[in-house]
Design a protein around this motif. Structure first.
Motif, PDB file in Angstrom:
ATOM      1  N   ASN A 101     -34.939 -13.352 -21.207  1.00  0.00           N
ATOM      2  CA  ASN A 101     -33.829 -14.040 -20.548  1.00  0.00           C
ATOM      3  C   ASN A 101     -33.545 -13.442 -19.178  1.00  0.00           C
ATOM      4  OD1 ASN A 101     -33.195 -16.088 -22.387  1.00  0.00           O
ATOM      5  ND2 ASN A 101     -32.175 -14.619 -23.711  1.00  0.00           N
ATOM      6  N   THR A 106     -39.068 -13.656 -16.219  1.00  0.00           N
ATOM      7  CA  THR A 106     -39.545 -15.023 -16.436  1.00  0.00           C
ATOM      8  C   THR A 106     -40.339 -15.502 -15.225  1.00  0.00           C
ATOM      9  OG1 THR A 106     -37.667 -15.502 -17.865  1.00  0.00           O
ATOM     10  CG2 THR A 106     -38.839 -17.390 -16.961  1.00  0.00           C
ATOM     11  N   SER A 157     -37.441 -18.998 -20.342  1.00  0.00           N
ATOM     12  CA  SER A 157     -36.689 -17.994 -21.082  1.00  0.00           C
ATOM     13  C   SER A 157     -36.249 -18.569 -22.422  1.00  0.00           C
ATOM     14  CB  SER A 157     -35.494 -17.518 -20.259  1.00  0.00           C
ATOM     15  OG  SER A 157     -34.675 -18.606 -19.916  1.00  0.00           O
ATOM     16  N   LYS A 158     -35.619 -17.723 -23.242  1.00  0.00           N
ATOM     17  CA  LYS A 158     -35.254 -18.140 -24.589  1.00  0.00           C
ATOM     18  C   LYS A 158     -33.765 -18.408 -24.763  1.00  0.00           C
ATOM     19  CE  LYS A 158     -37.548 -14.638 -26.424  1.00  0.00           C
ATOM     20  NZ  LYS A 158     -38.058 -13.761 -27.468  1.00  0.00           N
ATOM     21  N   ASN A 159     -33.042 -18.593 -23.672  1.00  0.00           N
ATOM     22  CA  ASN A 159     -31.626 -18.904 -23.852  1.00  0.00           C
ATOM     23  C   ASN A 159     -31.494 -20.329 -24.392  1.00  0.00           C
ATOM     24  OD1 ASN A 159     -31.256 -20.852 -21.613  1.00  0.00           O
ATOM     25  ND2 ASN A 159     -31.669 -19.076 -20.323  1.00  0.00           N
TER      26      ASN A 159
END
Length: 190
Positions: A101, A106, A157-159
């Motif tokens: 994140n 990223t 990202s993984k948000n």
């Protein structure tokens, strides 16, 4: 499934990612990428049947999962890039790379994939905005057809917002019928 280890996308990625490699290094990188891809294909075969890259998939088990781990700066990103390249040479159409994140990390991963996969469309999370995707939908659909080109990579990202954008992207390009790989580059982060 027999894995093509000498495809055009892989050969270009090998030079782009590690131009300094001697023949032994190239052979080792090819062997490692082939090993990872064979594991991925085997997981697809177990989940979807004997020909995961031909025709429509019929899910018969749970989603295939795998784990590759290594120390910081050990070459995991290069391994993902070369494995992605070999996957494209073998009919995969989508590679999703979920990363930190942290926007700088990223962006760095996005740049690494762009540099390592010349000729492949590499999108970042900013490219996943609905308006932009609508403009590129026809181009992406052509690219992702079986005969339309090697495929596309998305680095994000993984948000929760980015994951929602990925889900929207996958629906937009009808990804449910395309062979895909998802790499979670920062598996220790949720």
């Amino acid at each position: 499934m027999q894995v093509n280890t000498n495809g055009k996308v892989f050969e270009e990625a090998l030079v782009a990612v590690r131009p300094e490699l001697d023949e032994n290094g190239k052979r080792e990188t090819r062997t490692n990428a082939a090993h990872l891809l064979k594991q991925i294909v085997s997981a697809f075969e177990n989940a979807y049947g004997s020909d995961p890259l031909g025709g429509e998939w019929k899910r018969k088990g749970k989603e295939p999962l795998g784990l590759v781990y290594g120390r910081i700066q050990s070459g995991k990103t290069r391994a993902m890039i070369t494995t992605s390249a070999m996957a494209f040479d073998n009919g995969f159409k989508i590679v999703i790379v979920l990363t930190s994140n942290n926007n700088r990390l990223t962006d760095q991963t996005h740049k690494d994939f762009q540099k390592g996969l010349p000729g492949i469309k590499v999108l970042c999370k900013r490219d996943l905005k609905k308006a932009r995707l609508e403009l590129e939908k026809d181009h992406l659909e052509r690219l992702l057809r079986k005969d339309g080109g090697p495929g596309v990579v998305v680095v994000t990202s993984k948000n929760s917002k980015s994951l929602a954008d990925i889900a929207e992207f996958l629906k937009l390009v009808n990804a449910d019928i395309l062979p895909a790989i998802i790499f979670d580059d920062e598996g220790d982060e949720s």
